[in-house]
Design an enzyme around this catalytic site. Structure first.
Site: not given
Ligand code: RIB
Length: 306
Positions: A249-252
């Site tokens: 989730a670094a990208g998120d």
């Molecule tokens: O970007 C990370 C996410 O990718 C994780 O939380 C996982 O659920 C996948 O969707």
């Protein structure tokens, strides 16, 4: 501050920690197993809300305990889940995640309800989508539905940010709804069919993505930072140094920081700097969401590394 609408996936993350990524056919002993809330949409929404933004989520869960308890998590985190549909007969999305000792990750996911986020379900949330100043989405939900939502947001005048993960081919028409596309190196290569090893490769591939319809590309390059490419030129924004434990989730988190910066009216360089700080801090604890920072923590990191 402008309102943010996130449309995207909602997953339960089943995460194993392992000493290293292993070879096909090899069995190795892991060091930990944990279940986390995740999904690229859920992660982006929670990261943006922690930074203080007004965030609404459009997504889908199954009729199961995990989906129901995740709705509570959204409320506690300050995300408005008004746009989350409960889809009968399917489970909430699931991701199987391996995290190696250096913090790097590998993910396989089962879409579940995310795969049922159709145009009809999107149309039911039209008011939420069209009232956002910034609209963020990814490609882990049913794609025609996702880009239908992006079109509604674009036509209503929102700034549209696409995180093209997991990367799949997209049409020029779909790309034309997007103000910013934010691939990492692997995603940029998949989207363009070009090799992306060096920074020069990345710039050439980003230019191809722009020629295919994207207005601007932010190539996420991990600790190296981010390469911004527009029709006018390119610029590398360096990343922040942190002790990375889990890069899930670094990208998120990067995308959330960027969206919040734009929603606050930051300049493009300031929004990218905030995004880099939020992405870096998110890697400092296990799980997708545990280390997503507040605005105060992000500012502290930015002040400490000029
Ligand atoms: O970007 C990370 C996410 O990718 C994780 O939380 C996982 O659920 C996948 O969707």
């Amino acid at each position: 501050m402008k309102k943010i609408c996130v449309m995207g996936s909602i997953n339960v993350d089943l995460t194993v920690s392992i000493p290293r990524f292993h070879a096909p056919g090899e069995t190795i002993e892991g060091t930990n197993f944990a279940t986390f809330t995740g999904g690229k949409g859920g992660n982006q929404a929670i990261a943006a809300a922690r930074l203080g933004a007004d965030v609404t989520l459009v997504g889908a869960i199954g009729e199961d305990d995990f989906g129901r308890s995740y709705l509570e998590t959204f409320r506690k985190e300050g995300v408005n889940p008004a746009g989350v549909a409960v889809v009968p007969g399917v489970s909430t999305g699931t991701a199987l995640i391996e995290v190696a000792a250096d913090g790097d990750n590998r993910i396989a996911y089962i879409p579940g309800a995310n795969g049922k986020l159709t145009e009809a379900l999107i149309d039911a949330q039209r008011t939420l989508i069209e009232s956002a100043g910034v609209f963020m989405f990814q490609m882990e939900t049913y794609l025609p539905g996702a880009f239908h939502a992006a079109r509604l947001a674009h036509e209503a005048g929102a700034c549209v940010i696409l995180d093209p993960a997991p990367a799949q081919p997209v049409s020029a028409e779909w790309l034309s709804y997007c103000d910013y596309v934010t691939p990492n190196e692997t995603e940029l290569a998949l989207l363009t069919g070009m090799p992306v090893k060096t920074i020069e490769d990345a710039e050439a591939a980003a230019r191809k993505l722009i020629s295919m319809g994207a207005k601007a590309v932010l190539n996420k390059r991990g600790p190296q930072g981010v390469l911004l490419v527009t029709a006018e030129g390119s610029q590398l924004f360096k990343g922040f140094k942190v002790n990375a434990v889990d890069t899930t989730a670094a990208g998120d988190s990067f995308n959330a920081g960027f969206a919040v910066g734009l929603a606050m009216g930051d300049s493009l360089p300031d929004a990218i700097r905030l995004a880099n700080a939020v992405g870096a801090l998110s890697t400092t604890a296990a799980g997708a969401q545990a280390a997503m920072p507040t605005m105060a923590a992000a500012k502290e990191l930015m002040d400490s590394q000029r």
